[in-house]
Design an enzyme around this catalytic site. Structure first.
Site, PDB file in Angstrom:
ATOM      1  N   PRO A 110      -5.824  -1.376  -5.816  1.00 33.73           N
ATOM      2  CA  PRO A 110      -6.886  -2.159  -6.455  1.00 33.73           C
ATOM      3  C   PRO A 110      -7.961  -2.604  -5.456  1.00 33.73           C
ATOM      4  O   PRO A 110      -7.652  -2.940  -4.315  1.00 33.73           O
ATOM      5  CB  PRO A 110      -6.134  -3.363  -7.035  1.00 33.73           C
ATOM      6  CG  PRO A 110      -4.854  -3.441  -6.289  1.00 33.73           C
ATOM      7  CD  PRO A 110      -4.521  -2.055  -5.835  1.00 33.73           C
ATOM      8  N   ASN A 158      -7.744   1.541   2.908  1.00 38.44           N
ATOM      9  CA  ASN A 158      -6.919   1.524   4.119  1.00 38.44           C
ATOM     10  C   ASN A 158      -7.726   1.617   5.410  1.00 38.44           C
ATOM     11  O   ASN A 158      -7.363   0.991   6.408  1.00 38.44           O
ATOM     12  CB  ASN A 158      -5.928   2.708   4.089  1.00 38.44           C
ATOM     13  CG  ASN A 158      -4.813   2.520   3.081  1.00 38.44           C
ATOM     14  OD1 ASN A 158      -4.484   1.396   2.712  1.00 38.44           O
ATOM     15  ND2 ASN A 158      -4.228   3.625   2.627  1.00 38.44           N
ATOM     16  N   SER A 198       4.754   7.114   2.278  1.00 40.18           N
ATOM     17  CA  SER A 198       3.640   8.073   2.386  1.00 40.18           C
ATOM     18  C   SER A 198       2.482   7.485   3.193  1.00 40.18           C
ATOM     19  O   SER A 198       1.773   8.216   3.887  1.00 40.18           O
ATOM     20  CB  SER A 198       3.154   8.505   0.994  1.00 40.18           C
ATOM     21  OG  SER A 198       2.776   7.386   0.216  1.00 40.18           O
ATOM     22  N   GLY A 212       4.613   5.778  -5.212  1.00 39.88           N
ATOM     23  CA  GLY A 212       5.864   5.031  -5.108  1.00 39.88           C
ATOM     24  C   GLY A 212       6.203   4.666  -3.667  1.00 39.88           C
ATOM     25  O   GLY A 212       5.509   5.063  -2.726  1.00 39.88           O
ATOM     26  N   ASP A 228      -6.287 -17.284   3.130  1.00 44.14           N
ATOM     27  CA  ASP A 228      -5.943 -18.667   2.764  1.00 44.14           C
ATOM     28  C   ASP A 228      -6.694 -19.571   3.730  1.00 44.14           C
ATOM     29  O   ASP A 228      -6.362 -19.634   4.914  1.00 44.14           O
ATOM     30  CB  ASP A 228      -4.431 -18.865   2.870  1.00 44.14           C
ATOM     31  CG  ASP A 228      -4.016 -20.330   2.738  1.00 44.14           C
ATOM     32  OD1 ASP A 228      -4.904 -21.204   2.606  1.00 44.14           O
ATOM     33  OD2 ASP A 228      -2.801 -20.593   2.771  1.00 44.14           O
ATOM     34  N   THR A 251      -1.739 -15.647   0.851  1.00 46.78           N
ATOM     35  CA  THR A 251      -1.560 -16.919   1.552  1.00 46.78           C
ATOM     36  C   THR A 251      -1.471 -16.699   3.060  1.00 46.78           C
ATOM     37  O   THR A 251      -1.423 -17.642   3.834  1.00 46.78           O
ATOM     38  CB  THR A 251      -0.289 -17.654   1.049  1.00 46.78           C
ATOM     39  OG1 THR A 251      -0.182 -18.903   1.744  1.00 46.78           O
ATOM     40  CG2 THR A 251       0.984 -16.857   1.318  1.00 46.78           C
ATOM     41  N   HIS A 254       0.821  -1.217   0.000  1.00 44.00           N
ATOM     42  CA  HIS A 254       0.000   0.000   0.000  1.00 44.00           C
ATOM     43  C   HIS A 254       0.850   1.259   0.000  1.00 44.00           C
ATOM     44  O   HIS A 254       0.370   2.325  -0.376  1.00 44.00           O
ATOM     45  CB  HIS A 254      -0.973  -0.017   1.186  1.00 44.00           C
ATOM     46  CG  HIS A 254      -2.168  -0.871   0.941  1.00 44.00           C
ATOM     47  ND1 HIS A 254      -3.420  -0.581   1.429  1.00 44.00           N
ATOM     48  CD2 HIS A 254      -2.304  -2.022   0.227  1.00 44.00           C
ATOM     49  CE1 HIS A 254      -4.280  -1.510   1.034  1.00 44.00           C
ATOM     50  NE2 HIS A 254      -3.623  -2.401   0.315  1.00 44.00           N
TER      51      HIS A 254
END
Ligand code: HEM
Ligand SMILES: *[C@@H]1O[C@H](CO)[C@@H](O)[C@H](O)[C@H]1NC(C)=O
Ligand SMILES: *[C@@H]1O[C@H](CO)[C@@H](O)[C@H](O)[C@H]1NC(C)=O
Ligand SMILES: *[C@@H]1O[C@H](CO)[C@@H](O)[C@H](O)[C@H]1NC(C)=O
Ligand SMILES: *[C@@H]1O[C@H](CO)[C@@H](O)[C@H](O)[C@H]1NC(C)=O
Length: 315
Positions: free
Chosen positions: A158, A89, A71, A67, A235, A189, A61
């Site tokens: 996403p 978040n 942040s 980048g 998982d 997982t 995240h």
């Protein structure tokens, strides 16, 4: 003329060298950095295995928003809004106290030297190792941002409702390939997800194992607002072990998120899911390589940004 040209060449080399991350960046300036981070991560994961998942996700995240510049760690202030209240978040991302604690220990051995962005990258690797997964050489030399971007966090991270084409596009926007998408999704997982993030999948999708859907519905009521925060393992078989069971789950149509099962839904990534399910060594290798690629997303280097003294606020 010749000498001014060579000065120019040296300046250009210096500029490109500072833009390049390196595995040995702290070997002179802070030889104890790696061991200090590893000990703190190992202790935190021993205390609570889920923390390994939370620290791995923090690096993701971070890197997908402006980048890998830490942040995501910046707190809101009266004059500044950070990324922590962005939809992907809020009420979900965790591990900040552990990162603050690691940073305090690293500051104690090497003041003003090691960035929070690098701490996140190393903590992600050490978390995976602590839970039994592969290791890789983390590249270092990132610096910390003086800004954060809430709207970029909302647009660039996403969502679990995305289809394969949209997931592929979201990763491509960050310079990541379809192989990176499938390998990095193997991070699921480990760790947990909240009912509100998988409700639609277990009630309404068709590409779901019926017995698995029944199992997860038991603790995730259909009606929005009921049990939204109820947790289930991403998982379903080995939630605190970093293995390749995520992919064998997908073959059994027991991926928890819609976005997970999209990777095995009759599309272009089915073959890679089968490969990772059958060949854990391939998954381990590709996961490490993809983590390095993700860790290279737009770092601040050289004299850009700063080395924060506390990860949750700018100096
Ligand atoms: C492919 C697109 C991805 C989507 C749509 C996605 C979405 C999600 C969602 C919705 C959750 C559960 C959050 C909650 O319910 O509170 C989650 C958890 C998690 N994600 Fe992802 N994720 C993706 C990729 C990744 C990547 C690339 C990584 C790391 C390399 C990662 C690591 C994790 C981990 C470890 C957790 C569990 C965290 C914990 O238990 O604290 N995810 N993800
Ligand atoms: C966030 O990023 C967007 C897109 O790059 C930019 O337009 C906007 O100004 C940024 N906001 C802040 C607060 O930096
Ligand atoms: C998902 O992808 C389709 C095309 O494949 C596009 O039309 C749509 O806008 C995308 N949705 C999101 C949320 O990105
Ligand atoms: C399932 O889909 C229907 C029709 O789109 C919708 O009304 C309902 O809210 C959905 N249920 C869940 C649990 O997502
Ligand atoms: C950032 O927020 C957390 C949680 O509220 C808090 O514990 C921490 O002290 C804050 N950091 C700073 C520098 O204020």
């Amino acid at each position: 003329m010749a000498s001014s040209l060579s000065v120019l060449v040296i300046l250009c080399l210096a500029a490109s060298a500072s833009a390049q991350l390196s595995p040995t960046f702290y070997s002179r300036s802070c030889p104890r950095a790696m061991a200090t981070i590893k000990a703190a991560v190992t202790a935190a994961v021993a205390r609570e295995p889920r923390m390994g998942a939370s620290l791995l996700r923090l690096h993701f995240h971070d890197c997908f928003v402006q980048g890998c510049d830490a942040s995501v760690l910046l707190n809101d202030t009266a004059t500044f809004t950070g990324e922590q209240t962005a939809l992907p978040n809020v009420g979900s991302i965790r591990g900040f106290t552990v990162v603050d604690n690691i940073k305090a220990q690293v500051e104690a051995v090497c003041p003003r030297t090691v960035s929070c962005a690098d701490i996140l990258a190393v903590a992600a690797r050490d978390s995976v190792v602590a839970l039994g997964g592969p290791s890789w050489r983390v590249l270092l030399g990132r610096r910390d941002s003086t800004t954060a971007n809430l709207s970029l966090a909302n647009s660039d991270l996403p969502a679990p409702t995305l289809d394969l084409a949209n997931l592929t596009a979201a990763f491509a926007r960050k310079g990541l390939s379809r192989t990176d998408l499938v390998a990095l999704s193997g991070a699921h997982t480990i760790g947990l997800a909240q009912c509100l993030n998988f409700r639609g999948h277990i009630y309404n999708d068709t590409n779901v194992n019926p017995a698995f859907a029944t199992l997860r519905r038991a603790n995730c009521p259909a009606a929005a607002g009921n049990g939204d925060g109820n947790l289930a393992p991403l998982d379903t078989t080995t939630a605190t072990v970093f293995d390749n069971a995520y992919y064998t789950n997908l073959l059994a149509r027991s991926g928890l998120l819609h976005s997970d099962q999209q990777l095995f839904n009759g599309g272009a990534t089915d073959g890679l899911v089968r490969t990772y399910a059958s060949t854990p060594t391939r998954f381990n290798r590709d996961f490490g390589a993809a983590m390095i690629t993700m860790g290279n997303i737009s770092p601040l280097t050289g004299s850009q940004g700063q080395i924060r003294l506390a990860c949750s606020r700018v100096n």
